[in-house]
Design an enzyme around this catalytic site. Structure first.
Site, PDB file in Angstrom:
ATOM      1  N   ARG A   2       0.870  -1.180   0.000  1.00  0.00           N
ATOM      2  CA  ARG A   2       0.000   0.000   0.000  1.00  0.00           C
ATOM      3  C   ARG A   2       0.900   1.220   0.000  1.00  0.00           C
ATOM      4  NH1 ARG A   2      -1.898  -1.043   6.210  1.00  0.00           N
ATOM      5  NH2 ARG A   2       0.135  -0.738   7.143  1.00  0.00           N
TER       6      ARG A   2
ATOM      7  N   HIS B 201       3.083  -0.295  16.474  1.00  0.00           N
ATOM      8  CA  HIS B 201       1.833   0.464  16.484  1.00  0.00           C
ATOM      9  C   HIS B 201       2.080   1.915  16.858  1.00  0.00           C
ATOM     10  CE1 HIS B 201      -1.815   1.966  18.516  1.00  0.00           C
ATOM     11  NE2 HIS B 201      -2.367   1.454  17.447  1.00  0.00           N
TER      12      HIS B 201
ATOM     13  N   ARG C 176     -10.045  45.651  10.007  1.00  0.00           N
ATOM     14  CA  ARG C 176     -11.459  45.659  10.391  1.00  0.00           C
ATOM     15  C   ARG C 176     -11.679  46.649  11.523  1.00  0.00           C
ATOM     16  NH1 ARG C 176     -13.999  40.337  12.704  1.00  0.00           N
ATOM     17  NH2 ARG C 176     -12.880  40.948  14.580  1.00  0.00           N
TER      18      ARG C 176
ATOM     19  N   GLU D  29     -21.156  38.357   7.003  1.00  0.00           N
ATOM     20  CA  GLU D  29     -21.193  37.469   8.178  1.00  0.00           C
ATOM     21  C   GLU D  29     -22.624  37.116   8.566  1.00  0.00           C
ATOM     22  OE1 GLU D  29     -17.916  38.667  11.247  1.00  0.00           O
ATOM     23  OE2 GLU D  29     -18.817  40.496  10.451  1.00  0.00           O
TER      24      GLU D  29
ATOM     25  N   THR E 212     -16.617  33.690   7.868  1.00  0.00           N
ATOM     26  CA  THR E 212     -17.369  32.434   7.963  1.00  0.00           C
ATOM     27  C   THR E 212     -17.531  31.920   9.389  1.00  0.00           C
ATOM     28  OG1 THR E 212     -15.285  31.411   7.322  1.00  0.00           O
ATOM     29  CG2 THR E 212     -16.986  31.586   5.627  1.00  0.00           C
TER      30      THR E 212
ATOM     31  N   ASP F 187     -18.711  33.889  11.928  1.00  0.00           N
ATOM     32  CA  ASP F 187     -20.048  34.402  12.253  1.00  0.00           C
ATOM     33  C   ASP F 187     -21.093  33.898  11.265  1.00  0.00           C
ATOM     34  OD1 ASP F 187     -20.217  35.997  14.632  1.00  0.00           O
ATOM     35  OD2 ASP F 187     -18.740  37.329  13.717  1.00  0.00           O
TER      36      ASP F 187
ATOM     37  N   CYS G 198     -12.098  35.233   5.495  1.00  0.00           N
ATOM     38  CA  CYS G 198     -11.175  35.451   6.611  1.00  0.00           C
ATOM     39  C   CYS G 198     -11.586  34.696   7.877  1.00  0.00           C
ATOM     40  CB  CYS G 198     -11.020  36.938   6.897  1.00  0.00           C
ATOM     41  SG  CYS G 198     -12.543  37.697   7.453  1.00  0.00           S
TER      42      CYS G 198
HETATM   43  C1  PEP Z   1     -15.682  35.750  11.240  1.00  0.00           C
HETATM   44  O1  PEP Z   1     -16.732  35.958  11.808  1.00  0.00           O
HETATM   45  O2  PEP Z   1     -15.519  34.823  10.437  1.00  0.00           O
HETATM   46  C2  PEP Z   1     -14.514  36.570  11.517  1.00  0.00           C
HETATM   47  C3  PEP Z   1     -13.392  36.403  10.846  1.00  0.00           C
HETATM   48  O3  PEP Z   1     -14.614  37.471  12.527  1.00  0.00           O
HETATM   49  P1  PEP Z   1     -14.469  37.088  14.065  1.00  0.00           P
HETATM   50  O4  PEP Z   1     -13.987  35.696  14.156  1.00  0.00           O
HETATM   51  O5  PEP Z   1     -13.537  38.083  14.619  1.00  0.00           O
HETATM   52  O6  PEP Z   1     -15.864  37.272  14.531  1.00  0.00           O
HETATM   53 MG    MG Z   2     -17.030  37.864  12.801  1.00  0.00          MG
END
Ligand code: PEP
Ligand code: MG
Length: 897
Positions: free
Chosen positions: A361, A477, A639, A767, A789, A791, A853
């Site tokens: 394998r 193992h 931000r 968000e 992503t 939020d 982000c």
């Molecule tokens: C998010 O919400 O994806 C984000 C990057 O902002 P935070 O994690 O600071 O809320």
């Molecule tokens: Mg956020």
């Protein structure tokens, strides 16, 4: 219903291999499991494979669907499979004069080392053992095989207490004053078999099964059953293997590595799985059965003379002890590597000088070895550069990006074992897996010490920073599992004597107690007392080469989430092409700012807030200057303030007095204000752009700090950063319009004052589901979108990211979500919103810049999704930047098809 039943009844479940027949091949892994598919493949290219057959994974699924029973049709197919083996070997199953013996082994689509069950020597009973003795001319061998079979079958199939069998074996040796199993004579073993049989009868109230067909079906059922064992489930969870895959079962004619000194068994890799070095690498044992090597009970011998000499070991290597079989084996290694175009992990047996291949394998390897092998094989022309990029698991790079021991730091070396899995780790010594898990959950770094590990230890190995074993070789193992997990491991530290009950280990007159600090170096095998300093990894060499190749093919840009100059520097060194998220609130928490932040929050009116903000302005400006200097010439997404203001106020009674004095208010005022700011659901409360809408002066001052810093850096270095000012938690176009107006107004004011300008963008995070749905009109106001992503997942799923830990584990276990949606994007739900927002945003503003982000920006599967949506960049934490670069390259290659 009737049709479905008919199709199932007609379905084929058994696939033969060996003797010129191969019903399957390496392309059939889903159906035949990795082991079955590769056995068929090896047989088809003429390699010496003992004949056998594979019962498919589809049978496993059906077995569970139908209440752990077998359909009649499969019984017929298995009987035909046995006839196939009998025809080739010339032996008959259950024959009292020259019996066919078989092994019954599991084999899932992907290898799950040691997680599932195996039964060897099946087909022995009180009659056939005599036949085996006379046919082989070796009575001792026959009775040893029978006692091994009873022992294994009782454990795996009958589920009896294996401790009792081991104890009986120990007592039998002690009675004779022996230390090795091999010293027991045929008569001793015969007596032991009788004792084993009575143990079986005692424990299960029925004799050991004598009918070889009953034995076979018992073993097949047990192997299918082991798919649902706890340890297999844990392994699947840790390795993202779906429970629905099932395992196949391989039934194969036994070959014997324990037929004297011209017999042996071993495991080998075609290249070094630890370093990637292009040299055969492996271990073998003379006069032993396969499980003896992998179980790590006897410390095995080296395969090559060079390896033996390097290690200064005495027992002869296979190259020296069995030169003919070795030469044949080496030719098979080369053939298999060329055939599969990848490093192979091989199991073999030599029976009285004749070589048999039992498994091949693609070998598991460390990240370092994966890199080296991919780069080397591309250079050798065995694979293309694109294939090399696809060969390295991006997640595995993590292993390389972390520190190793500082060579100049003092080391109090206790002992040395085998360098089984690289990386260095320090932690408190623990002696069992449960304690390892418990202490790790309390945030403690632990090193797990075991005499040898077994699959039951897997949760503790996962929780530990490093693993140390007293016994076992490089393919034990512990070594295999640790390498797969990326945990440093030192195995076979023979000088270590571990007392599990007392929770202590003794080595060279010194004692290690539970909780004592230890350091292990998986690259050298050293075990040290105390904690040893570490250094950062070397990012040149094969790593650098593969990264350059990856950068040439990827389309997605990779940025970093970073808010300190140090993080920005790390990110740039790792190849980040800008900052995708600078969370400004982290700057507010710094000790020298927090008082001004609190004064701003406690102010009763705008004038009071502005006065406090004036104090913050120079601090924020210098923070931005430092970041912009590191990122000169690159985009930096800043931000504006996001968290609810009460997060900056004290929560503990004890803190109020001190904070009040520092902020220049009385305790009652502070408490009242904190009370006013209290929210029932702060994640959905007064946060994000809602702060900017109600207190625009906060965003104004932040924007001013950004523009002034950008101008300063442009003047000083001649290279301006490109600030991308990002408004968080927008749901509507109007919010963004209002906030953009504040930023633009401030920009104009600063540019007028300074008589200079810098390029900048204003955009928003997506968000909230509403923002995704209304992306078309939001794009009228914003020049870029960055998908937050974290939020977006919590607001789309309605699952609080801070509370999800309590129940998400069960959700994943029960298949409600395939993976933790906070780690890997929920493509169907959150993903659909992203796709839709990207389309709608682009429809309004074709050149809108799109990025991600959230934490998902560093997750390979999510990155592949971002590629499919055509985002412009992903942004990940600095240490994940290389992972993201490689994952982006792989996604681009896969998208091209
Ligand atoms: C998010 O919400 O994806 C984000 C990057 O902002 P935070 O994690 O600071 O809320
Ligand atoms: Mg956020």
């Amino acid at each position: 219903m009737a049709t479905a039943a008919k199709t199932q009844a007609d379905e084929r479940y058994v696939y033969r291999f060996g003797g010129g027949v191969s019903d399957g091949g390496s392309g059939d892994k889903n159906l035949l499991g990795g082991k079955g598919a590769n056995l068929a493949e090896m047989a088809s290219i003429g390699l010496p494979v003992p004949p056998g057959f594979t019962i498919s994974t589809a049978m496993c699924t059906r077995y569970y669907e139908e209440g752990e029973t077998f359909p009649e049709s499969v019984r017929g197919e298995v009987a035909a499979g046995i006839v196939h083996i009998e025809g080739i070997t010339g032996k008959k199953f259950g024959d009292a004069s020259d019996p066919l013996l078989v092994s019954v082994r599991s084999g899932a689509r992907v290898s799950m080392p040691g997680m599932m069950d195996t039964v060897l020597n099946l087909g022995l009973n009180d009659e056939t053992v005599e036949g085996l003795a006379s046919a082989s001319g070796d009575e001792r061998f026959a009775w040893d095989s029978y006692r091994r079979f009873i022992q294994m079958y009782s454990d795996v199939v009958l589920g009896l207490d294996h401790g009792a069998f081991e104890e009986a074996l120990e007592v039998a040796k002690e009675d004779k004053g022996f230390t090795l199993d091999t010293e027991l004579s045929a008569a001793d073993l015969k007596a032991l078999v009788a004792e084993f049989k009575s143990l079986v009868e005692e424990q299960q109230g029925a004799p050991f099964p004598q009918d070889v067909h009953d034995q076979l079906w018992g073993a097949v059922g047990a192997v299918f059953g082991s798919w649902q064992s706890d340890r297999a489930k844990v392994y699947r969870r840790l390795n993202d293997i779906p429970g629905s895959w099932g395992t196949a079962v391989n039934v194969q004619a036994m070959v014997f590595g324990n037929m004297g000194d011209t017999s042996a068994t071993g495991v080998a890799f075609t290249r070094d799985p630890s370093t990637g070095h292009n040299a055969y690498y492996g271990e073998f044992l003379i006069n032993a059965q396969g499980e003896d090597v992998v179980a790590g009970i006897r410390t095995p011998q080296y395969l090559t003379k060079a390896a033996r000499e390097d290690a200064g070991a005495k027992p002869l290597s296979m190259e020296e002890a069995l030169p003919e079989a070795y030469t044949e084996l080496a030719a098979v290694f080369d053939r298999l590597e060329r055939h599969y175009r990848d490093m192979q992990d091989i199991e073999f047996t030599v029976q009285q000088g004749k070589l048999w291949m039992l498994q091949t394998r693609s070998g598991k390897r460390t990240a370092k070895a994966a890199l080296k092998i991919a780069v080397d094989m591309a250079a050798e022309g065995l694979i293309t550069r694109d294939e090399a990029i696809l060969r390295v698991d991006p997640q595995a790079l993590d292993q390389l990006l972390h520190p190793t021991l500082d060579p100049s730091a003092a080391r109090d070396v206790l002992t040395k074992g085998l360098p089984a899995s690289p990386g260095a780790a320090s932690g408190a010594a623990v002696f069992d897996a449960d304690t390892a898990e418990k202490w790790a959950a309390d945030g403690k770094a632990v090193i797990l010490l075991r005499t040898e590990t077994s699959p039951e230890d897997i949760h503790g190995m996962h929780a530990a920073k490093g693993i140390l074993t007293a016994r076992g070789g490089m393919t034990s193992h512990a070594a295999v599992v640790a390498r797969g997990m990326g945990r440093p491991c030192v195995s076979g530290a023979g000088a270590l004597s571990i007392d599990n009950k007392a929770k202590t280990a003794r080595v060279g007159g010194r004692e290690v107690k539970e909780g004592d600090l230890l350091t292990i170096d998986g690259a050298t095998g050293e075990v040290m007392a105390g904690e040893v300093a570490t250094i950062q990894p070397e990012l040149a060499g094969d790593f650098g080469t593969l990264m350059v190749w990856a950068d040439e093919v990827r389309r997605l840009k990779v940025r970093a989430n970073a808010e300190t100059p140090l993080d920005c520097r790390t990110a740039r060194d790792f190849g980040a092409e800008g900052v995708g998220l600078c969370r400004t609130e982290h700057m507010f928490f710094e000790a020298d700012r927090i008082t001004a932040v609190r004064q701003m929050i406690l102010a009763e009116d705008e004038a009071g807030r502005r006065a406090a903000l004036e104090k913050l302005l120079p601090e924020q400006r210098s923070d931005f200057q430092a970041i912009f200097e590191v990122m000169a010439g690159l985009p930096v997404t800043v931000r504006l303030l996001d968290p609810p203001l009460h997060e900056f106020l004290p929560h503990e009674e004890a803190e109020f007095a001190e904070v009040a004095t520092a902020a220049g208010v009385d305790v009652d005022t502070l408490k009242r204000r904190a009370g006013e700011l209290h929210e029932f659901n702060p994640m959905l409360g007064h946060r994000g752009c809602r702060l900017g809408v109600t207190y625009p002066e906060i965003y104004e001052v932040q924007a001013r700090a950004i523009f002034e810093a950008a101008l300063d850096v442009a003047e000083k270095s001649g290279e301006a950063p490109i600030p991308e000012i990002m408004i968080p938690l927008v749901a509507t176009k109007r919010e963004l319009e209002l906030m953009k107006a504040v930023v633009d107004r401030t920009a104009k004011a600063v540019f007028d004052e300074r008589g200079k300008t810098v390029e900048y963008l204003v955009g928003t995070m997506i968000e909230l589901p509403r923002a995704a749905l209304r992306a078309g009109e939001i794009a009228e106001a914003g020049e870029f979108f960055s998908f937050g992503t974290n939020d977006l997942t919590q607001t789309t799923l309605g699952v609080s990211r801070d509370d999800a830990g309590r129940f998400l584990g069960s959700y994943v276990e029960q298949g409600i979500y395939a993976k933790d949606p906070f780690v890997s994007i929920d493509v169907e739900g959150v993903g659909e919103l992203i796709r839709l927002a990207a389309e709608r945003g682009r429809a309004t503003r074709p050149d809108i810049k799109l990025g991600i982000c959230g934490e998902h920006g560093g997750d390979p599967a999510s990155i592949a999704f971002c590629e499919s949506v055509g985002l412009d960049y992903v942004s990940a934490s600095p240490y994940r930047v290389p992972i993201a670069r490689l994952a982006a390259a792989q996604a681009a290659l896969k998208a091209r098809g």
